[in-house]
Design an enzyme around this catalytic site. Structure first.
Site, PDB file in Angstrom:
ATOM      1  N   ASP A 289      34.716  41.012  42.181  1.00  0.00           N
ATOM      2  CA  ASP A 289      34.835  39.953  41.427  1.00  0.00           C
ATOM      3  C   ASP A 289      34.101  38.564  42.623  1.00  0.00           C
ATOM      4  O   ASP A 289      34.647  38.559  43.810  1.00  0.00           O
ATOM      5  CB  ASP A 289      36.711  39.149  41.601  1.00  0.00           C
ATOM      6  CG  ASP A 289      37.238  39.958  40.432  1.00  0.00           C
ATOM      7  OD1 ASP A 289      36.283  40.262  39.489  1.00  0.00           O
ATOM      8  OD2 ASP A 289      38.252  39.616  39.933  1.00  0.00           O
ATOM      9  N   ASP A 447      40.997  38.387  28.763  1.00  0.00           N
ATOM     10  CA  ASP A 447      41.677  37.336  29.708  1.00  0.00           C
ATOM     11  C   ASP A 447      42.603  37.174  29.775  1.00  0.00           C
ATOM     12  O   ASP A 447      43.459  36.102  29.035  1.00  0.00           O
ATOM     13  CB  ASP A 447      41.758  36.622  30.712  1.00  0.00           C
ATOM     14  CG  ASP A 447      39.783  36.684  31.621  1.00  0.00           C
ATOM     15  OD1 ASP A 447      39.982  37.676  32.148  1.00  0.00           O
ATOM     16  OD2 ASP A 447      39.375  36.520  31.328  1.00  0.00           O
TER      17      ASP A 447
HETATM   18  O1  1PR Z   1      35.289  32.477  31.210  1.00  0.00           O
HETATM   19  O2  1PR Z   1      32.686  33.766  30.902  1.00  0.00           O
HETATM   20  O3  1PR Z   1      32.781  32.234  32.830  1.00  0.00           O
HETATM   21  O4  1PR Z   1      33.667  34.492  32.516  1.00  0.00           O
HETATM   22  C1  1PR Z   1      34.861  34.651  33.752  1.00  0.00           C
HETATM   23  C2  1PR Z   1      35.017  35.720  34.051  1.00  0.00           C
HETATM   24  O5  1PR Z   1      35.618  36.338  35.689  1.00  0.00           O
HETATM   25  C3  1PR Z   1      36.036  36.706  33.360  1.00  0.00           C
HETATM   26  O6  1PR Z   1      35.295  37.867  32.753  1.00  0.00           O
HETATM   27  C4  1PR Z   1      37.285  36.417  34.166  1.00  0.00           C
HETATM   28  O7  1PR Z   1      38.178  37.914  34.082  1.00  0.00           O
HETATM   29  C5  1PR Z   1      36.625  36.854  35.626  1.00  0.00           C
HETATM   30  N1  1PR Z   1      37.588  35.930  36.461  1.00  0.00           N
HETATM   31  C6  1PR Z   1      37.653  34.498  36.111  1.00  0.00           C
HETATM   32  N2  1PR Z   1      38.662  34.285  37.500  1.00  0.00           N
HETATM   33  C7  1PR Z   1      39.300  35.077  37.818  1.00  0.00           C
HETATM   34  C8  1PR Z   1      40.627  35.320  38.760  1.00  0.00           C
HETATM   35  O8  1PR Z   1      40.342  36.381  39.248  1.00  0.00           O
HETATM   36  N3  1PR Z   1      40.503  34.474  39.149  1.00  0.00           N
HETATM   37  N4  1PR Z   1      38.751  37.565  37.302  1.00  0.00           N
HETATM   38  C9  1PR Z   1      38.551  35.919  36.968  1.00  0.00           C
HETATM   39  C10 1PR Z   1      38.843  39.122  36.518  1.00  0.00           C
HETATM   40  C11 1PR Z   1      40.201  40.380  36.836  1.00  0.00           C
HETATM   41  C12 1PR Z   1      39.478  41.462  36.861  1.00  0.00           C
HETATM   42  C13 1PR Z   1      39.676  42.523  38.380  1.00  0.00           C
HETATM   43  C14 1PR Z   1      41.560  43.263  37.923  1.00  0.00           C
HETATM   44  C15 1PR Z   1      41.475  44.641  38.595  1.00  0.00           C
HETATM   45  N5  1PR Z   1      38.763  39.802  37.413  1.00  0.00           N
HETATM   46  O9  1PR Z   1      37.868  42.313  37.107  1.00  0.00           O
HETATM   47  O10 1PR Z   1      38.711  42.974  38.763  1.00  0.00           O
HETATM   48  O11 1PR Z   1      41.840  42.523  36.785  1.00  0.00           O
HETATM   49  O12 1PR Z   1      41.875  44.187  39.224  1.00  0.00           O
HETATM   50  P1  1PR Z   1      42.991  44.919  40.393  1.00  0.00           P
HETATM   51  O13 1PR Z   1      42.382  46.718  40.468  1.00  0.00           O
HETATM   52  O14 1PR Z   1      42.899  44.614  41.680  1.00  0.00           O
HETATM   53  O15 1PR Z   1      44.404  44.884  39.764  1.00  0.00           O
HETATM   54  P2  1PR Z   1      33.424  32.947  31.661  1.00  0.00           P
END
Ligand code: 1PR
Length: 592
Positions: A289, A447
């Site tokens: 991320d 999500d």
């Molecule tokens: O909406 O098309 O602009 O895409 C935004 C992207 O950014 C989406 O894929 C969304 O999942 C991601 N995103 C947005 N905000 C966050 C955040 O964390 N605040 N991250 C985010 C999402 C989730 C996973 C993470 C897993 C594994 N991250 O990808 O890496 O949950 O984590 P872990 O193994 O530590 O539990 P758009």
């Protein structure tokens, strides 16, 4: 000559090597890394792709590349350059005839590719080149085009050099289409370029395939099984073609390319693997991320239930490292894919976010497994009033080195609209990008957040009985989709969204769960089972991995094709190799 002699290009770092940059810069640091890497391989730095005059075509370090402009062949270019060769692009049909070695990395759809070859008067010359038994390597569509015809948007006539028609995989027998991932080869004859990969996996991504028959049997050098035996590679004399992607198959793939580029090269036999590859492996994906922190640096961060700020007075964005370095390290550690999620892409314009594009460019120069990038893929009008379509945004990501793009928020809006009207307009980002780049290049990132229920009939969305009851003893939950990084809940469930985006052209689903994200307590098995049983495209389980057992649990209890983790890898709690060794012990096939 800029490129090094071939012998020196053998020392490619393999799993276990370390990957670190001396620079404190986040993006340009990787540049130093690249230089170091080249020096360590005794290669002189390359100044870019050199297009040489025809007099230099005899040069042993030059490879002719047939890129007919229908898609992204950056990875093939990167792999060729990584091996120390220069590239001469085919501009005219004569360039094909003048080639000493020709690589044809077919991309895009069969019909479009044939159309371009015919219009540019290259089809006939290509056939003549191949009939003269001149060194040729076709990759993916570059193999399919050698056959008589394809069903893809057809039937469409191919080059007709190999008997047989190319058809679509049959998903009715439970096998997910596209066929994405690392699969095993059954080598059927001396193939020269495949000499040392019999027991290893290679990376495939395709929905169409050519089938073995009595008429083409003497061409086949290997087959692969995915519900049925299809042709994985062909060889006759100096003519080679592979359905898989050597440029995305890690060091095994690089050694295949190397054998083609320099058949006389000596390749040290790889040590035998623990277990022979026999079928499609479950994938382990490292996710980064990425966002800009308060100091303006692009950093890898990681949230707890999507909150990426430290619980300190300063409340700063958690910084877990540099994107290019971490991606490089995960590649060396054995990650089967690397994903970048630009998590503030929903509010920043990704094409204005040049560091992210730079990250992709640098990463793709040294990382030879598939790269996915997500965040901000949507239509956008910038401050000057210039309109960019989501297709343009995605194209820029592909040009910068991505193999797949991942769409989050915009896919939710598209699915809501589709479910309301029942009409596929062809205008959503999902439809447009999959039409041009193929379904396999489009991932939808979901999500969702759990909403507990006493009675599954309390909502119009699909609810499931959950293993762990809710705070008030609720036995059911539905999974509400969100947009803008979890900030806004939408009136659509993960189940409904997954089915709708499959219809609209998604090739894969990245299934997160906000409740489990960063918790280290395991994947949400209820959710992953629900979605992986509902769709026939591959599902990547994400969020919550905290121990090796969580990976075997998700693969044994659901139909997930891949498992993605972030925190445990960034914090170095569990190495990727330990995850894989554990999976092997649990009887789950993985790429080693
Ligand atoms: O909406 O098309 O602009 O895409 C935004 C992207 O950014 C989406 O894929 C969304 O999942 C991601 N995103 C947005 N905000 C966050 C955040 O964390 N605040 N991250 C985010 C999402 C989730 C996973 C993470 C897993 C594994 N991250 O990808 O890496 O949950 O984590 P872990 O193994 O530590 O539990 P758009």
């Amino acid at each position: 000559m800029e490129a090094a002699t071939f012998a020196s290009a053998k020392q490619i770092p393999t799993a276990g090597s370390s990957y670190s940059t001396p620079s404190s810069l986040n993006v340009s640091g990787s540049h130093s890394l690249q230089c170091l890497w080249r020096i360590s391989r005794k290669l002189k730095p390359s100044k870019g792709f050199s297009i040489r005059a025809s007099s230099s075509v005899d040069d042993d370090s030059v490879v002719t590349l047939l890129d007919y402009g229908a898609g992204n062949v950056r990875s093939v270019r990167n792999a060729i350059r990584f091996l120390g060769f220069d590239i001469k692009d085919v501009q005219t049909p004569e360039d094909i005839m003048n080639a000493k070695r020709l690589i044809f990395p077919g991309v895009g759809a069969f019909a479009a590719a044939m159309d371009v070859l015919n219009k540019k008067e290259m089809a006939e010359v290509l056939c003549a080149y191949i009939k003269q038994d001149r060194p040729f390597l076709g990759i993916c569509l570059g193999l399919q085009l050698l056959f008589e015809s394809s069903e893809e948007n057809g039937p469409v006539k191919g080059l007709g050099l190999i008997p047989g028609a190319v058809g679509r995989f049959d998903s009715s027998n439970g096998f997910r289409v596209p066929h994405i991932g690392w699969n095993a080869l059954q080598i059927t004859k001396d193939s020269q370029i495949l000499d040392d990969i019999g027991s290893r996996h290679v990376y495939f991504v395709h929905s169409y395939r050519a089938m073995p028959s009595d008429d083409n049997r003497d061409w086949i050098s290997s087959t692969c099984n995915y519900g049925e035996n299809f042709i994985a590679s062909v060889r006759r004399g100096n003519i080679h073609a592979v359905q898989f992607h050597p440029e995305k198959s890690g060091d095994v793939g690089l050694s295949i390319l190397r054998r083609f580029l320099d058949p006389k090269c000596e390749i040290t036999k790889k040590p035998p693997v623990h277990r022979k590859a026999s079928k499609l492996a479950k994938r382990v994906i490292a996710c980064l991320d990425v966002r800009t922190n308060d100091k303006g640096d692009l950093v890898v961060t990681k949230g707890d239930q999507y909150n990426v700020r430290e619980h300190t007075k300063e409340n700063e964005v958690r910084n877990l490292g540099k994107p290019v370095d971490l991606a490089g390290q995960y590649y060396l550690d054995g990650a089967d894919e690397v994903s970048f999620l630009n998590i503030t892409g929903f509010r920043d314009f990704p094409l204005g976010d040049l560091p992210m594009l730079q990250v992709l460019r640098y990463t793709s120069e040294n990382v030879f497994v598939p790269l996915t990038v997500g965040g901000g893929i949507r239509d956008f009008t910038d401050g000057t009033g210039r309109y960019y379509s989501s297709l343009e945004v995605a194209s820029e990501y592909f040009r910068s080195g991505a193999d797949k793009v991942s769409i989050g928020s915009d896919a939710v809006y598209a699915a809501e609209e589709y479910l309301k009207t029942g009409v596929k307009t062809g205008k959503s980002s999902l439809e447009q990008i999959s039409k041009v780049y193929g379904n396999q290049a489009v991932v939808v990132s979901i999500d969702p957040r759990r909403v507990y229920l006493k009675d599954p009939d309390d909502v119009e969305f699909k609810a499931v009985r959950v293993r762990n009851p809710g705070p008030n003893g609720e036995e059911y939950a539905w999974y509400q989709c969100t947009v803008n990084g979890g900030r806004e809940g939408r009136p659509i469930g993960a189940y409904e969204l997954a089915k709708a985006v499959e219809d609209l052209g998604a090739g894969e689903i990245l299934l997160n769960c906000i409740d489990c994200d960063g918790q280290g307590k395991g994947f949400d098995i209820d959710l992953i089972k629900l979605i992986s049983d509902a769709v026939s495209i591959p599902v990547i389980a994400s969020s919550g991995a905290g121990a090796v057992e969580h990976f075997s649990e998700v693969f044994l209890e659901t139909n997930a094709s891949a498992a993605l983790a972030a925190g445990i890898f960034h914090r170095k709690e569990v190495p990727i190799q330990s995850v894989k060794e554990h999976l092997l012990k649990a009887g789950i096939e993985v790429r080693m």
